[in-house]
Enzyme design. Structure first.
Site, PDB file in Angstrom:
ATOM      1  N   CYS A  34     -10.064  -5.295   1.603  1.00 17.31           N
ATOM      2  CA  CYS A  34     -11.209  -4.384   1.749  1.00 17.31           C
ATOM      3  C   CYS A  34     -12.217  -4.645   0.616  1.00 17.31           C
ATOM      4  O   CYS A  34     -11.931  -5.363  -0.351  1.00 17.31           O
ATOM      5  CB  CYS A  34     -10.736  -2.931   1.728  1.00 17.31           C
ATOM      6  SG  CYS A  34     -10.303  -2.330   0.081  1.00 17.31           S
TER       7      CYS A  34
ATOM      8  N   ASN B 155       0.838  -1.207   0.000  1.00 20.82           N
ATOM      9  CA  ASN B 155       0.000   0.000   0.000  1.00 20.82           C
ATOM     10  C   ASN B 155       0.867   1.249   0.000  1.00 20.82           C
ATOM     11  O   ASN B 155       2.005   1.239   0.497  1.00 20.82           O
ATOM     12  CB  ASN B 155      -0.991  -0.001   1.172  1.00 20.82           C
ATOM     13  CG  ASN B 155      -0.368  -0.217   2.527  1.00 20.82           C
ATOM     14  OD1 ASN B 155       0.708  -0.797   2.660  1.00 20.82           O
ATOM     15  ND2 ASN B 155      -1.043   0.248   3.561  1.00 20.82           N
TER      16      ASN B 155
ATOM     17  N   CYS C 100     -11.047  -3.797  -2.976  1.00 18.29           N
ATOM     18  CA  CYS C 100     -10.096  -4.774  -3.530  1.00 18.29           C
ATOM     19  C   CYS C 100     -10.804  -6.081  -3.877  1.00 18.29           C
ATOM     20  O   CYS C 100     -10.450  -6.742  -4.856  1.00 18.29           O
ATOM     21  CB  CYS C 100      -8.951  -5.013  -2.552  1.00 18.29           C
ATOM     22  SG  CYS C 100      -7.845  -3.580  -2.458  1.00 18.29           S
TER      23      CYS C 100
ATOM     24  N   GLU D  80      -3.245  -4.809  -2.440  1.00 22.61           N
ATOM     25  CA  GLU D  80      -3.817  -5.769  -3.397  1.00 22.61           C
ATOM     26  C   GLU D  80      -3.951  -5.140  -4.778  1.00 22.61           C
ATOM     27  O   GLU D  80      -3.611  -5.739  -5.797  1.00 22.61           O
ATOM     28  CB  GLU D  80      -5.203  -6.225  -2.928  1.00 22.61           C
ATOM     29  CG  GLU D  80      -5.211  -6.973  -1.611  1.00 22.61           C
ATOM     30  CD  GLU D  80      -5.351  -6.061  -0.398  1.00 22.61           C
ATOM     31  OE1 GLU D  80      -4.846  -4.917  -0.420  1.00 22.61           O
ATOM     32  OE2 GLU D  80      -5.967  -6.498   0.587  1.00 22.61           O
TER      33      GLU D  80
ATOM     34  N   CYS E 189      -4.365   0.458  -2.077  1.00 23.62           N
ATOM     35  CA  CYS E 189      -4.151  -0.742  -1.256  1.00 23.62           C
ATOM     36  C   CYS E 189      -3.093  -1.642  -1.900  1.00 23.62           C
ATOM     37  O   CYS E 189      -2.888  -1.617  -3.122  1.00 23.62           O
ATOM     38  CB  CYS E 189      -5.430  -1.546  -1.135  1.00 23.62           C
ATOM     39  SG  CYS E 189      -6.711  -0.790  -0.123  1.00 23.62           S
TER      40      CYS E 189
ATOM     41  N   GLU F  88       0.258   5.541   0.589  1.00 23.71           N
ATOM     42  CA  GLU F  88      -0.704   6.563   1.006  1.00 23.71           C
ATOM     43  C   GLU F  88      -0.303   7.929   0.468  1.00 23.71           C
ATOM     44  O   GLU F  88       0.744   8.099  -0.157  1.00 23.71           O
ATOM     45  CB  GLU F  88      -0.784   6.554   2.535  1.00 23.71           C
ATOM     46  CG  GLU F  88      -1.200   5.176   3.042  1.00 23.71           C
ATOM     47  CD  GLU F  88      -1.331   5.064   4.548  1.00 23.71           C
ATOM     48  OE1 GLU F  88      -0.827   5.950   5.282  1.00 23.71           O
ATOM     49  OE2 GLU F  88      -1.941   4.069   4.996  1.00 23.71           O
TER      50      GLU F  88
HETATM   51  N1  THU Z   1      -5.132  -1.427   3.162  1.00 27.70           N
HETATM   52  C1  THU Z   1      -4.628  -2.266   2.205  1.00 27.70           C
HETATM   53  O1  THU Z   1      -3.545  -2.042   1.667  1.00 27.70           O
HETATM   54  N2  THU Z   1      -5.373  -3.351   1.881  1.00 27.70           N
HETATM   55  C2  THU Z   1      -6.576  -3.670   2.428  1.00 27.70           C
HETATM   56  O2  THU Z   1      -7.259  -4.569   1.959  1.00 27.70           O
HETATM   57  C3  THU Z   1      -7.050  -2.923   3.598  1.00 27.70           C
HETATM   58  C4  THU Z   1      -6.404  -1.603   3.809  1.00 27.70           C
HETATM   59  C5  THU Z   1      -4.331  -0.254   3.522  1.00 27.70           C
HETATM   60  C6  THU Z   1      -4.919   1.057   3.097  1.00 27.70           C
HETATM   61  C7  THU Z   1      -4.275   2.011   4.091  1.00 27.70           C
HETATM   62  O3  THU Z   1      -3.010   2.396   3.592  1.00 27.70           O
HETATM   63  C8  THU Z   1      -4.059   1.165   5.332  1.00 27.70           C
HETATM   64  O4  THU Z   1      -4.189  -0.185   4.921  1.00 27.70           O
HETATM   65  C9  THU Z   1      -5.062   1.436   6.452  1.00 27.70           C
HETATM   66  O5  THU Z   1      -6.356   1.417   5.978  1.00 27.70           O
END
Ligand code: THU
Length: 127
Positions: free
Chosen positions: A86, A42, A89, A55, A53, A44
């Site tokens: 999530c 991930n 994804c 995935e 994310c 940000e």
């Molecule tokens: N996140 C993912 O990378 N994958 C997921 O399926 C759930 C959330 C990341 C997004 C964000 O950078 C951090 O986790 C917290 O939400």
């Protein structure tokens, strides 16, 4: 490529996550029907909603390399057991799953747990 090896790669790539705001690193590693493997973490942004994310980052790398049939994805966060994908994804992954479905490989307290995407995301949107 075994489930354990996929998870190892997901762990490795989670170390590259750019998580300035949530401090919640995630790594993902996809296995395609051709035996190819793509990892993503991930990343940000100060404009929070632009976060990508792990995935979907891995999906993008696979697609860019011409691979679009996925058999399995391992997902890992050092901050959480069984770090499920999530909803966004799940929808994205549902587009590219192999005939026999997509295995979601997670690390629980006592080793790996495997789910089918269709079980954790029934009735996804399809055109
Ligand atoms: N996140 C993912 O990378 N994958 C997921 O399926 C759930 C959330 C990341 C997004 C964000 O950078 C951090 O986790 C917290 O939400």
């Amino acid at each position: 490529m075994t489930n354990e090896e996929l998870m190892e790669k997901a762990k490795e790539v989670s170390k590259n996550a750019y998580v300035q705001y949530s401090n919640f690193p995630v790594g993902a590693c996809i296995l395609t029907e051709n035996g190819k493997v793509y990892a993503g973490c991930n990343f940000e942004n100060s404009s929070y909603g632009l976060t990508i994310c792990a995935e979907r980052n891995a999906v993008g790398s696979a697609i860019a390399d011409g691979e679009k049939v996925f058999k399995a994805i391992a997902i890992f966060s050092p901050k959480m057991h069984n770090c499920f994908p999530c909803g966004a994804c799940r929808q994205v992954l549902s587009e590219f799953q192999a005939q026999e479905g997509l295995d979601i490989i997670l690390e629980g307290e006592n080793g790996l747990n495997i789910f089918k995407l269709n079980d954790i995301f029934p009735e996804g949107f399809k055109l």
